[in-house]
Design a protein around this motif. Structure first.
Motif, PDB file in Angstrom:
ATOM      1  N   GLY A  98       0.965  -1.140  -0.015  1.00  0.00           N
ATOM      2  CA  GLY A  98       0.117   0.010   0.192  1.00  0.00           C
ATOM      3  C   GLY A  98       0.814   1.245  -0.167  1.00  0.00           C
ATOM      4  O   GLY A  98       2.016   1.324  -0.611  1.00  0.00           O
ATOM      5  N   CYS A  99       0.173   2.284   0.744  1.00  0.00           N
ATOM      6  CA  CYS A  99       0.737   3.420   0.613  1.00  0.00           C
ATOM      7  C   CYS A  99       2.079   3.991   1.337  1.00  0.00           C
ATOM      8  O   CYS A  99       2.345   3.230   2.303  1.00  0.00           O
ATOM      9  CB  CYS A  99      -0.465   4.519   0.854  1.00  0.00           C
ATOM     10  SG  CYS A  99      -0.896   4.474   2.727  1.00  0.00           S
TER      11      CYS A  99
ATOM     12  N   CYS B 139      -2.885  -3.242   3.126  1.00  0.00           N
ATOM     13  CA  CYS B 139      -3.751  -2.074   2.565  1.00  0.00           C
ATOM     14  C   CYS B 139      -5.087  -2.526   2.058  1.00  0.00           C
ATOM     15  O   CYS B 139      -5.289  -3.782   1.613  1.00  0.00           O
ATOM     16  CB  CYS B 139      -3.071  -1.462   1.104  1.00  0.00           C
ATOM     17  SG  CYS B 139      -3.851  -0.179   0.421  1.00  0.00           S
TER      18      CYS B 139
ATOM     19  N   ILE C  65      -7.359  -0.591   0.127  1.00  0.00           N
ATOM     20  CA  ILE C  65      -7.722   0.396  -0.681  1.00  0.00           C
ATOM     21  C   ILE C  65      -8.046  -0.163  -1.972  1.00  0.00           C
ATOM     22  O   ILE C  65      -9.234  -0.011  -2.449  1.00  0.00           O
ATOM     23  CB  ILE C  65      -6.689   1.563  -1.226  1.00  0.00           C
ATOM     24  CG1 ILE C  65      -6.459   2.262  -0.075  1.00  0.00           C
ATOM     25  CG2 ILE C  65      -7.291   2.338  -2.140  1.00  0.00           C
ATOM     26  CD1 ILE C  65      -7.518   3.125   0.732  1.00  0.00           C
ATOM     27  N   ARG C  66      -7.300  -1.353  -2.252  1.00  0.00           N
ATOM     28  CA  ARG C  66      -7.443  -2.012  -3.621  1.00  0.00           C
ATOM     29  C   ARG C  66      -7.784  -3.616  -3.481  1.00  0.00           C
ATOM     30  O   ARG C  66      -7.025  -4.178  -2.613  1.00  0.00           O
ATOM     31  CB  ARG C  66      -6.681  -1.732  -4.834  1.00  0.00           C
ATOM     32  CG  ARG C  66      -6.198  -0.454  -4.986  1.00  0.00           C
ATOM     33  CD  ARG C  66      -7.326   0.212  -5.788  1.00  0.00           C
ATOM     34  NE  ARG C  66      -7.290   1.703  -5.943  1.00  0.00           N
ATOM     35  CZ  ARG C  66      -8.346   2.410  -6.102  1.00  0.00           C
ATOM     36  NH1 ARG C  66      -9.411   1.877  -6.573  1.00  0.00           N
ATOM     37  NH2 ARG C  66      -7.980   3.626  -6.038  1.00  0.00           N
TER      38      ARG C  66
ATOM     39  N   CYS D 253      -4.496  -1.455   7.466  1.00  0.00           N
ATOM     40  CA  CYS D 253      -5.653  -1.128   7.188  1.00  0.00           C
ATOM     41  C   CYS D 253      -6.734  -2.327   6.848  1.00  0.00           C
ATOM     42  O   CYS D 253      -7.837  -2.310   7.466  1.00  0.00           O
ATOM     43  CB  CYS D 253      -6.048  -0.123   6.021  1.00  0.00           C
ATOM     44  SG  CYS D 253      -5.003   1.411   6.491  1.00  0.00           S
TER      45      CYS D 253
ATOM     46  N   CYS E 271     -14.422   5.241  -0.427  1.00  0.00           N
ATOM     47  CA  CYS E 271     -13.072   5.035   0.324  1.00  0.00           C
ATOM     48  C   CYS E 271     -13.377   4.376   1.633  1.00  0.00           C
ATOM     49  O   CYS E 271     -14.189   4.767   2.371  1.00  0.00           O
ATOM     50  CB  CYS E 271     -12.399   6.402   0.522  1.00  0.00           C
ATOM     51  SG  CYS E 271     -10.593   6.208   1.203  1.00  0.00           S
TER      52      CYS E 271
ATOM     53  N   VAL F 198     -10.650   4.441   3.896  1.00  0.00           N
ATOM     54  CA  VAL F 198      -9.520   4.806   4.930  1.00  0.00           C
ATOM     55  C   VAL F 198     -10.403   5.422   6.188  1.00  0.00           C
ATOM     56  O   VAL F 198      -9.765   5.229   7.483  1.00  0.00           O
ATOM     57  CB  VAL F 198      -8.896   5.822   4.454  1.00  0.00           C
ATOM     58  CG1 VAL F 198      -7.886   6.699   5.566  1.00  0.00           C
ATOM     59  CG2 VAL F 198      -7.985   4.994   3.070  1.00  0.00           C
TER      60      VAL F 198
ATOM     61  N   GLN G 160      -3.425  11.468   5.187  1.00  0.00           N
ATOM     62  CA  GLN G 160      -4.535  11.082   4.569  1.00  0.00           C
ATOM     63  C   GLN G 160      -4.650  12.375   3.495  1.00  0.00           C
ATOM     64  O   GLN G 160      -5.359  12.056   2.564  1.00  0.00           O
ATOM     65  CB  GLN G 160      -5.715  10.410   5.171  1.00  0.00           C
ATOM     66  CG  GLN G 160      -5.635   8.891   4.977  1.00  0.00           C
ATOM     67  CD  GLN G 160      -4.373   8.205   5.602  1.00  0.00           C
ATOM     68  OE1 GLN G 160      -4.039   8.719   6.783  1.00  0.00           O
ATOM     69  NE2 GLN G 160      -3.645   7.361   4.854  1.00  0.00           N
TER      70      GLN G 160
ATOM     71  N   ARG H  91     -15.142  -1.310  -2.247  1.00  0.00           N
ATOM     72  CA  ARG H  91     -14.603  -1.800  -1.079  1.00  0.00           C
ATOM     73  C   ARG H  91     -15.916  -1.975  -0.022  1.00  0.00           C
ATOM     74  O   ARG H  91     -16.727  -1.009   0.386  1.00  0.00           O
ATOM     75  CB  ARG H  91     -13.858  -0.530  -0.357  1.00  0.00           C
ATOM     76  CG  ARG H  91     -12.614  -0.235  -1.259  1.00  0.00           C
ATOM     77  CD  ARG H  91     -11.614  -1.191  -1.208  1.00  0.00           C
ATOM     78  NE  ARG H  91     -11.684  -2.229  -2.012  1.00  0.00           N
ATOM     79  CZ  ARG H  91     -11.410  -3.675  -1.885  1.00  0.00           C
ATOM     80  NH1 ARG H  91     -10.732  -3.948  -0.729  1.00  0.00           N
ATOM     81  NH2 ARG H  91     -11.709  -4.517  -2.589  1.00  0.00           N
TER      82      ARG H  91
ATOM     83  N   THR I 281     -18.286   0.528   2.668  1.00  0.00           N
ATOM     84  CA  THR I 281     -18.148   2.150   1.843  1.00  0.00           C
ATOM     85  C   THR I 281     -19.609   2.266   1.183  1.00  0.00           C
ATOM     86  O   THR I 281     -20.286   1.047   0.710  1.00  0.00           O
ATOM     87  CB  THR I 281     -17.322   2.307   1.058  1.00  0.00           C
ATOM     88  OG1 THR I 281     -17.256   1.485  -0.230  1.00  0.00           O
ATOM     89  CG2 THR I 281     -15.983   2.190   1.448  1.00  0.00           C
TER      90      THR I 281
END
Length: 470
Positions: free
Chosen positions: A42-43, A79, A81-82, A113, A196, A198, A233, A371, A374
């Motif tokens: 991830g990020c 992560c 996110i994806r 996450c 998202c 997050v 973020q 996701r 969400t």
């Protein structure tokens, strides 16, 4: 949010240091090296978190390895996110059944996450029973205590409660290399973009005190780091929860006063909090790179509203126009999502037209990935993936043409770059980055690694520049 509940006091931090000392004693009793592996997905925020995990493991007396079969402690920092990233994590967890079988004492930890999502924690509890410890981002600071519980209770430990999040200052850190450094200036997110996850896994926004950040950056500059990236973020909403009236531009202005030969970058930003004051501050700074990553996500106002992005196309263009006015050399990048639920081909092409109009230096592009948890995951999404792929290919073709044209303008120029690594290409054995973050492949003296050098650009393509040291 009451900051007294956010800032961890010295007694809480000392408790974790005591657990670290006890773990170091347990490791020493083994009479042989204890090896740890930390694998990050991830990020950049996850990268920064992993560096703190490495710092804690180092203080526990661990040595580091890249071989899961050798590792006594394995930490997967994940992560959410994806979907692709999650599948990779599950694949890695499955592979660790073999290392655990060879070394039953191996401790396997899942954090980050992905681990904070309730359905993931339950899936690991039921289907990946070789995983010993699961904890989310909010529990990172008490990793020593959680690992000690795994050691002494001989049972699995889960710490994924829905917490508001905290700030722990003074955590140990092991940085990778001595050229680039990450500095988290805030944690969490209040934006709740409909696609998202997050805000649900990292909690609400909470800013570090300015002086703590200033001290970190001053120390890194003194140690000779050449690039320092500020992380959050949404970095440009920094300071909204502080008792003192500081915003992100104020922080940049103070950091810019620190002496040294270094650049400051930051990511990621939200257009709703980007201001002329921020751009003016960047323009006047000695150390802040004229590089801006400002995710637009869509060029269609209806889709932006569905995404819960609180700006419109006109506002975004207004911001970019002003930023380029005060920084003519600005390098601009962005994120775009294609195929958001309910998006039509005409709306997707509005985004393509925005890309043509703005002429970003580069884009990070994604086909919508739902996701769980969400609002967007529950939206009607009638367009097949194959159709979205066509829109996506059109977007990429347009952006690739723009990137190639913009890169071609560098040919013949001499630029100051940071030489940061080696490549596998004998023709261009070194890699570097311009002040605007553009990748450069070059020939020159390897003694320049980790240093700024003047490079004459001789060629370019869609993704990189090519040159030779002057």
């Amino acid at each position: 949010m009451d900051r007294k509940t956010v800032l961890l006091d010295e007694a809480q931090l000392e408790r974790q240091r005591e657990y670290t000392r006890q773990l170091a004693a347990l490791h020493q009793q083994r009479g042989k090296p204890v090896y740890a592996l930390v694998d990050t997905f991830g990020c950049q925020q996850n990268v920064a978190d992993s560096q703190h995990i490495l710092g804690m493991l180092r203080d526990m007396g661990c040595q580091f390895t890249d071989d899961a079969a050798q590792a006594d402690i394995v930490v997967l920092n994940t992560c959410a996110i994806r979907d692709h990233a999650e599948k990779r994590v599950y694949g890695n967890l499955g592979a660790l059944t073999h290392t655990k079988k060879q070394n039953p004492e191996q401790v396997i930890c899942l954090c980050g996450c992905m681990a904070q999502r309730p359905e993931v924690a339950e899936k690991v509890r039921q289907s990946y029973r070789h995983v010993d410890l699961v904890f989310g981002p909010q529990a990172l600071w008490k990793f020593p205590e959680l690992l000690y519980r795994v050691y002494t209770r001989r049972g699995r430990v889960f710490s994924v409660e829905d917490e508001h999040g905290t700030i722990a200052e003074g955590m140990p850190v092991v940085r990778e290399g001595n050229v680039r450094a990450w500095v988290s200036i805030m944690y969490g997110c209040n934006n709740f973009c409909s696609y998202c996850i997050v805000p649900y896994v990292r909690g609400r926004e909470r800013s570090r005190e300015p002086q703590c950040i200033i001290d970190d950056v001053r120390q890194l500059a003194a140690e000779g780091y050449k690039e320092i990236t500020l992380l959050g973020q949404n970095v440009n909403s920094y300071g909204k929860d502080l008792e003192t009236p500081w915003d992100f531009a104020d922080l940049l202005r103070e950091l810019d006063k620190i002496e040294g030969d270094y650049l400051i970058r930051f990511m990621s930003s939200q257009p709703k909090d980007a201001t002329p004051k921020l751009f003016d501050t960047m323009a006047r700074s000695r150390h802040v790179a004229h590089q801006l990553h400002l995710p637009v996500q869509s060029g269609c106002d209806r889709v932006l509203r569905a995404m819960n992005r609180p700006y419109d196309r006109a506002k975004y263009l207004e911001l970019i126009t002003y930023a380029r006015k005060v920084m003519p050399d600005l390098v601009l990048t962005s994120d775009v999502i294609i195929g958001f639920p309910g998006e039509t081909e005409a709306e997707a092409m509005e985004t393509v037209e925005l890309v043509r109009q703005v002429e970003f230096d580069a884009l990070f592009t994604f086909i919508f990935s739902p996701r769980p948890g969400t609002p967007a995951a529950k939206m009607d999404d009638p367009v097949p993936r194959s159709e979205k792929q066509k829109w996506f290919d059109t977007l990429c073709a347009v952006q690739n043409d723009i990137s190639a044209r913009l890169h071609a303008r560098y040919v013949g120029q001499t630029l100051r770059v940071l030489v940061d690594g080696r490549t596998d290409d004998a023709r261009w054995p070194l890699s570097a980055r311009t002040a605007g973050g553009r990748l450069v492949h070059l020939v020159g003296d390897e003694d320049a690694l980790g240093q700024y050098r003047q490079v004459r650009i001789t060629d370019s393509n869609t993704w990189a520049l090519f040159g030779e040291m002057v």
